[in-house]
Design an enzyme around this catalytic site. Sequence first.
Site, PDB file in Angstrom:
ATOM      1  CB  CYS A 247      -0.988  -0.038   1.164  1.00  0.00           C
ATOM      2  SG  CYS A 247      -2.410   1.051   0.925  1.00  0.00           S
TER       3      CYS A 247
ATOM      4  CG  HIS B  88      -3.455  -3.603   3.613  1.00  0.00           C
ATOM      5  ND1 HIS B  88      -2.554  -2.996   4.454  1.00  0.00           N
ATOM      6  CD2 HIS B  88      -3.903  -2.633   2.775  1.00  0.00           C
ATOM      7  CE1 HIS B  88      -2.458  -1.716   4.144  1.00  0.00           C
ATOM      8  NE2 HIS B  88      -3.267  -1.466   3.129  1.00  0.00           N
TER       9      HIS B  88
END
Length: 183
Positions: free
Chosen positions: A49, A160
């Site tokens: 991310c 994630h």
Amino acid sequence: SVSELKNPDMILLPGTKNTMEDLLWMRQNGLEAKILRYSGNGGAVFGICGGYQMLGREIQDPDGIEEKGTVQGLGLLPVCTVFGQEKRRTRVEGKFRDMGGILKELQGIRFNGYEIHMGRSEVDTKSDRLVSMREEGNEEPQRYHEDGAQNGNVYGCYVHGIFDAQEVVNAIVKALAEKKGID
């Protein structure tokens, strides 16, 4: 800190809510230079991310989502990120694409995880993509899209939880152990 980094087997750059600020912090305290040296010597670096965004060439924030303006990234991945107003939040499933570098063992391994980010990251070429994925539960084959990037031993994506699957962990540990000459 730079003194704590020593000589890791792999560097993970995690997600963050303050990507630009954290990148500038790393730049100011010397961590950026240490990561660049480590990568330049063949070390494995994986960003998730915000960490993925940092690994790219630049991060643009035209609307002032974080720090209005543009910040140069670490330049380890062929990626440019532009922050936007819309936040993407979704569970995903997918698999690692054609892998290169030390983590080539991940090729074809499936994962589940989630995305939560603002903005989009453009990768220079399709062949550099790291994963192919779709929203979890969506069975339409055309709903797959590619995410992330790879360049040598540097990898990054928005997923994630990508390390949650035991098969992913096993492949990474095996690759890192082989590099060290450990069975």
